[in-house]
Motif scaffolding. Structure first.
Motif, PDB file in Angstrom:
ATOM      1  N   PRO A  10       0.821  -1.204   0.000  1.00 15.86           N
ATOM      2  CA  PRO A  10       0.000   0.000   0.000  1.00 15.86           C
ATOM      3  C   PRO A  10       0.858   1.259   0.000  1.00 15.86           C
ATOM      4  CG  PRO A  10       0.027  -0.991   2.184  1.00 15.86           C
ATOM      5  CD  PRO A  10       0.751  -1.928   1.262  1.00 15.86           C
ATOM      6  N   ALA A  11       0.450   2.243  -0.788  1.00 19.00           N
ATOM      7  CA  ALA A  11       1.156   3.516  -0.775  1.00 19.00           C
ATOM      8  C   ALA A  11       0.985   4.138   0.600  1.00 19.00           C
ATOM      9  CB  ALA A  11       0.591   4.436  -1.847  1.00 19.00           C
ATOM     10  N   PHE A  12       2.049   4.700   1.118  1.00 18.84           N
ATOM     11  CA  PHE A  12       1.957   5.276   2.447  1.00 18.84           C
ATOM     12  C   PHE A  12       2.756   6.559   2.519  1.00 18.84           C
ATOM     13  CE2 PHE A  12       3.471   5.661   6.869  1.00 18.84           C
ATOM     14  CZ  PHE A  12       2.236   5.779   7.494  1.00 18.84           C
ATOM     15  N   TYR A  65       7.414  12.106   6.375  1.00 16.34           N
ATOM     16  CA  TYR A  65       7.626  13.078   5.294  1.00 16.34           C
ATOM     17  C   TYR A  65       8.048  12.429   3.983  1.00 16.34           C
ATOM     18  CZ  TYR A  65       7.649  17.144   8.498  1.00 16.34           C
ATOM     19  OH  TYR A  65       7.333  18.131   9.386  1.00 16.34           O
ATOM     20  N   GLY A  66       8.499  11.179   4.049  1.00 17.28           N
ATOM     21  CA  GLY A  66       9.073  10.559   2.864  1.00 17.28           C
ATOM     22  C   GLY A  66      10.567  10.849   2.825  1.00 17.28           C
ATOM     23  N   TRP A  67      11.290  10.107   2.013  1.00 12.67           N
ATOM     24  CA  TRP A  67      12.746  10.185   2.082  1.00 12.67           C
ATOM     25  C   TRP A  67      13.285  11.531   1.625  1.00 12.67           C
ATOM     26  CZ3 TRP A  67      16.273  10.793  -1.853  1.00 12.67           C
ATOM     27  CH2 TRP A  67      15.826  10.575  -3.172  1.00 12.67           C
ATOM     28  N   GLY A  71      14.716  13.867   4.534  1.00 13.57           N
ATOM     29  CA  GLY A  71      16.156  14.127   4.508  1.00 13.57           C
ATOM     30  C   GLY A  71      16.470  15.616   4.512  1.00 13.57           C
ATOM     31  N   LEU A  72      15.694  16.380   3.752  1.00 12.38           N
ATOM     32  CA  LEU A  72      15.882  17.835   3.708  1.00 12.38           C
ATOM     33  C   LEU A  72      15.609  18.462   5.081  1.00 12.38           C
ATOM     34  CD1 LEU A  72      16.328  20.446   2.018  1.00 12.38           C
ATOM     35  CD2 LEU A  72      13.862  20.444   1.627  1.00 12.38           C
ATOM     36  N   THR A  73      14.569  18.022   5.744  1.00 16.72           N
ATOM     37  CA  THR A  73      14.215  18.552   7.064  1.00 16.72           C
ATOM     38  C   THR A  73      15.309  18.257   8.083  1.00 16.72           C
ATOM     39  OG1 THR A  73      11.863  18.290   6.576  1.00 16.72           O
ATOM     40  CG2 THR A  73      12.474  18.468   8.898  1.00 16.72           C
ATOM     41  N   ILE A  74      15.806  17.045   8.079  1.00 11.23           N
ATOM     42  CA  ILE A  74      16.856  16.660   9.026  1.00 11.23           C
ATOM     43  C   ILE A  74      18.133  17.438   8.739  1.00 11.23           C
ATOM     44  CG2 ILE A  74      18.265  14.733   9.854  1.00 11.23           C
ATOM     45  CD1 ILE A  74      15.732  12.952   9.040  1.00 11.23           C
ATOM     46  N   ALA A  75      18.472  17.605   7.463  1.00 11.01           N
ATOM     47  CA  ALA A  75      19.658  18.401   7.106  1.00 11.01           C
ATOM     48  C   ALA A  75      19.487  19.853   7.546  1.00 11.01           C
ATOM     49  CB  ALA A  75      19.913  18.318   5.604  1.00 11.01           C
ATOM     50  N   ALA A 116      14.603   5.301   6.470  1.00  5.21           N
ATOM     51  CA  ALA A 116      13.286   5.026   7.063  1.00  5.21           C
ATOM     52  C   ALA A 116      12.172   5.508   6.133  1.00  5.21           C
ATOM     53  CB  ALA A 116      13.166   5.687   8.428  1.00  5.21           C
ATOM     54  N   GLY A 117      12.354   6.675   5.531  1.00  3.89           N
ATOM     55  CA  GLY A 117      11.359   7.209   4.597  1.00  3.89           C
ATOM     56  C   GLY A 117      11.236   6.367   3.342  1.00  3.89           C
ATOM     57  N   PHE A 118      12.356   5.953   2.810  1.00  4.19           N
ATOM     58  CA  PHE A 118      12.369   5.109   1.611  1.00  4.19           C
ATOM     59  C   PHE A 118      11.619   3.804   1.865  1.00  4.19           C
ATOM     60  CE2 PHE A 118      14.285   1.790  -1.007  1.00  4.19           C
ATOM     61  CZ  PHE A 118      14.203   2.344  -2.274  1.00  4.19           C
ATOM     62  N   LEU A 119      11.912   3.185   3.006  1.00  3.62           N
ATOM     63  CA  LEU A 119      11.247   1.922   3.335  1.00  3.62           C
ATOM     64  C   LEU A 119       9.759   2.132   3.620  1.00  3.62           C
ATOM     65  CD1 LEU A 119      14.033   0.279   5.525  1.00  3.62           C
ATOM     66  CD2 LEU A 119      13.359  -0.359   3.193  1.00  3.62           C
ATOM     67  N   ALA A 120       9.421   3.219   4.307  1.00  2.91           N
ATOM     68  CA  ALA A 120       8.006   3.499   4.603  1.00  2.91           C
ATOM     69  C   ALA A 120       7.213   3.702   3.322  1.00  2.91           C
ATOM     70  CB  ALA A 120       7.885   4.731   5.499  1.00  2.91           C
ATOM     71  N   GLU A 121       7.808   4.366   2.350  1.00  4.61           N
ATOM     72  CA  GLU A 121       7.127   4.589   1.073  1.00  4.61           C
ATOM     73  C   GLU A 121       6.894   3.291   0.318  1.00  4.61           C
ATOM     74  OE1 GLU A 121       9.529   7.413  -1.025  1.00  4.61           O
ATOM     75  OE2 GLU A 121       8.909   9.080   0.252  1.00  4.61           O
TER      76      GLU A 121
END
Length: 194
Positions: A10-12, A65-67, A71-75, A116-121
């Motif tokens: 499922p898309a998430f 947020y997705g990968w 990633g941008l937010t964490i950076a 984590a974002g990549f896998l969640a997606e």
């Protein structure tokens, strides 16, 4: 078939950043960096690196947020810390933390959030809580391994593993379980994304 086939999973993306305006994404980055900063103030003092809720927040931001946006937010949060804002562990700030014992952990954060974002997606999310746990644990483990690799340059491999990985394994499991539970909560109401 490939193990990450989108037809099977499922898309998430509970916050659906790909469908949002630039203003929404900008606000999400600001709120995400605030969440990451707050997580930095929750800590258990340990030597040479304190245990905080940062990896919980890092993996959760990545998954929600997705990968890319994660990633941008964490950076962005790390840039805030490097520029002197008190957003790092215990309110620490400054570039010196990026070259000291904590440097490897800090530089690992965006990578861990993106994993984590990549896998969640790809379905490793709240729809499948066991996979969500594994995605969150992968991010936590990546932080520990990259952080210990940097730390080993200062104190040696054995000491880095003993001081920079072992004491944090139970915390990594607990934080991964908590993040998976939060994702499960988001997956129950798909209308939150809209």
């Amino acid at each position: 078939m490939r193990p990450f086939s989108s037809a099977l999973l499922p898309a998430f993306s509970p916050l659906a950043p790909q469908n949002r305006s630039l203003a929404w994404k900008t606000a999400a980055v600001v709120l995400g960096t605030l969440f990451l900063a707050l997580s930095s103030y929750i800590e258990v003092p340990m030597v040479p690196v304190p245990m905080t809720m940062q990896t919980f927040a890092v993996t959760l931001v990545g998954a929600l947020y997705g990968w890319r946006l994660g990633g941008l937010t964490i950076a962005a949060w790390l840039v805030e810390g490097a520029l002197g804002l008190p957003v790092l562990s215990g309110g620490a700030a400054g570039f010196v933390h990026f070259i000291g014992p904590t440097g490897g952990y800090l530089f690992a954060f965006p990578v861990a959030g993106m994993v984590a974002g990549f896998l969640a997606e790809r379905g490793w999310n709240g729809h499948r809580v066991a996979l969500a746990f594994l995605a969150m644990f992968a991010g936590n483990a990546l932080c520990l391994l990259l952080g210990a690799a940097w730390l080993s340059l200062m104190i040696g491999v054995g000491a880095a593993f003993t001081a920079g990985v072992l004491p944090f394994l139970i915390g990594a499991v607990l934080k991964s379980a908590l993040a998976a539970a939060v994702l499960k909560g988001f997956s129950r109401n798909p209308k939150r994304a809209g």
